[in-house]
Design an enzyme around this catalytic site. Structure first.
Site, PDB file in Angstrom:
ATOM      1  CE  LYS A  18      52.009   3.759   4.207  1.00 55.70           C
ATOM      2  NZ  LYS A  18      51.822   5.130   4.786  1.00 55.70           N
ATOM      3  CE1 TYR A  74      57.156   6.157   4.425  1.00 58.35           C
ATOM      4  CE2 TYR A  74      57.232   4.094   5.620  1.00 58.35           C
ATOM      5  CZ  TYR A  74      56.565   4.971   4.792  1.00 58.35           C
ATOM      6  OH  TYR A  74      55.304   4.660   4.326  1.00 58.35           O
ATOM      7  CG  ASN A  98      48.644   6.889   5.422  1.00 55.26           C
ATOM      8  OD1 ASN A  98      49.289   5.833   5.471  1.00 55.26           O
ATOM      9  ND2 ASN A  98      49.203   8.057   5.199  1.00 55.26           N
ATOM     10  CG  HIS A 137      54.736   4.241   0.110  1.00 52.37           C
ATOM     11  ND1 HIS A 137      55.238   5.420   0.614  1.00 52.37           N
ATOM     12  CD2 HIS A 137      55.524   3.916  -0.957  1.00 52.37           C
ATOM     13  CE1 HIS A 137      56.297   5.786  -0.128  1.00 52.37           C
ATOM     14  NE2 HIS A 137      56.488   4.887  -1.076  1.00 52.37           N
ATOM     15  CD  GLU A 187      59.785   5.104  -2.377  1.00 52.38           C
ATOM     16  OE1 GLU A 187      58.695   4.739  -2.873  1.00 52.38           O
ATOM     17  OE2 GLU A 187      59.917   6.176  -1.748  1.00 52.38           O
TER      18      GLU A 187
HETATM   19  P1  ADP Z   1      52.840  10.240   2.062  1.00 53.00           P
HETATM   20  O1  ADP Z   1      52.782   8.790   2.499  1.00 53.00           O
HETATM   21  O2  ADP Z   1      51.457  10.764   1.753  1.00 53.00           O
HETATM   22  O3  ADP Z   1      53.850  10.494   0.972  1.00 53.00           O
HETATM   23  P2  ADP Z   1      54.719  11.439   3.993  1.00 53.00           P
HETATM   24  O4  ADP Z   1      55.851  11.118   3.084  1.00 53.00           O
HETATM   25  O5  ADP Z   1      54.622  12.839   4.522  1.00 53.00           O
HETATM   26  O6  ADP Z   1      53.287  11.095   3.342  1.00 53.00           O
HETATM   27  O7  ADP Z   1      54.775  10.483   5.260  1.00 53.00           O
HETATM   28  C1  ADP Z   1      55.036   9.115   5.082  1.00 53.00           C
HETATM   29  C2  ADP Z   1      54.138   8.318   6.006  1.00 53.00           C
HETATM   30  O8  ADP Z   1      54.477   8.627   7.367  1.00 53.00           O
HETATM   31  C3  ADP Z   1      52.646   8.644   5.899  1.00 53.00           C
HETATM   32  O9  ADP Z   1      52.008   7.982   4.835  1.00 53.00           O
HETATM   33  C4  ADP Z   1      52.158   8.158   7.254  1.00 53.00           C
HETATM   34  O10 ADP Z   1      52.046   6.726   7.279  1.00 53.00           O
HETATM   35  C5  ADP Z   1      53.319   8.564   8.170  1.00 53.00           C
HETATM   36  N1  ADP Z   1      53.089   9.875   8.772  1.00 53.00           N
HETATM   37  C6  ADP Z   1      53.273  11.091   8.201  1.00 53.00           C
HETATM   38  N2  ADP Z   1      52.960  12.088   9.052  1.00 53.00           N
HETATM   39  C7  ADP Z   1      52.553  11.484  10.195  1.00 53.00           C
HETATM   40  C8  ADP Z   1      52.078  11.946  11.466  1.00 53.00           C
HETATM   41  N3  ADP Z   1      51.971  13.236  11.728  1.00 53.00           N
HETATM   42  N4  ADP Z   1      51.752  11.026  12.403  1.00 53.00           N
HETATM   43  C9  ADP Z   1      51.866   9.704  12.162  1.00 53.00           C
HETATM   44  N5  ADP Z   1      52.297   9.203  10.979  1.00 53.00           N
HETATM   45  C10 ADP Z   1      52.649  10.067  10.031  1.00 53.00           C
END
Ligand code: ADP
Length: 169
Positions: free
Chosen positions: A29, A69, A132, A135, A146
């Site tokens: 990211k 997303y 984080n 992805h 994707e």
């Molecule tokens: P992952 O990326 O671990 O599969 P998710 O699919 O739940 O997680 O969420 C996608 C992305 O959305 C996360 O990696 C993060 O960048 C963002 N995200 C998820 N939950 C939150 C939150 N509570 N606040 C801000 N960003 C979030």
């Protein structure tokens, strides 16, 4: 799968290749790119033994980020997430291998980096869910979806890594 040689040396590999080979979409990211973590992140998957089939630095549109997303569209953080993903270039990757989707999720670690285990990418390198750094697709179906979203067919390479017989019996 590679062709079996007359000596039969690749036969075990040929048998192993009957296992389901999956694809996953991994993306560094914008924060991972800005923080200079591209090489480190690629390296984790490379060292593990998965096969890279696509790689590019890319500035994505709002539309593409929203499509990627789309399952999170109702969430309160969705607009912020789209701003974040489009805030700078990302590194798009397609990786292939038996069990690659679940394994990549383990290598990446929990969504919240403070909860992610040490040794995982997020556990070692990040501190907040909203930043984080990486992805990874959550299912083989989403892996295909994707990769189709982020890559053209011509950008993906099929190749036979020389190390294949040394990775799987
Ligand atoms: P992952 O990326 O671990 O599969 P998710 O699919 O739940 O997680 O969420 C996608 C992305 O959305 C996360 O990696 C993060 O960048 C963002 N995200 C998820 N939950 C939150 C939150 N509570 N606040 C801000 N960003 C979030």
């Amino acid at each position: 799968a590679r062709t079996a040689s007359k000596s039969g040396i690749f036969l075990p590999h040929l048998i192993a290749s009957l296992e389901q080979v999956d694809q996953t979409y991994i993306m560094v990211k914008p924060d991972g790119v800005q923080r200079g973590l591209v090489g480190e992140i690629i390296s984790r998957f490379e060292k593990k033994g998965f096969k890279l089939t696509g790689l590019k630095l890319f500035q994505c549109s709002k539309e593409l980020a929203e499509e990627h997303y789309k399952d999170l569209k109702g969430k309160s953080f969705f607009p912020k997430l789209i701003d974040y993903i489009t805030s700078g270039p990302v590194v798009c990757m397609a990786w292939e291998g038996v069990g690659v989707v679940a394994s990549a999720r383990k290598l990446i670690g929990a969504t919240d980096p403070l909860q992610a285990e040490p040794g995982t990418i997020r556990g070692d390198l990040a501190v907040q869910t909203g930043r984080n750094i990486v992805h990874g697709s959550d299912s083989p179906e989403n892996g295909k979806r994707e990769i189709g979203l982020w890559f053209n067919e011509a950008e993906l390479c099929q190749w036979n890594p020389a190390q294949a017989p040394w990775l799987r019996e």
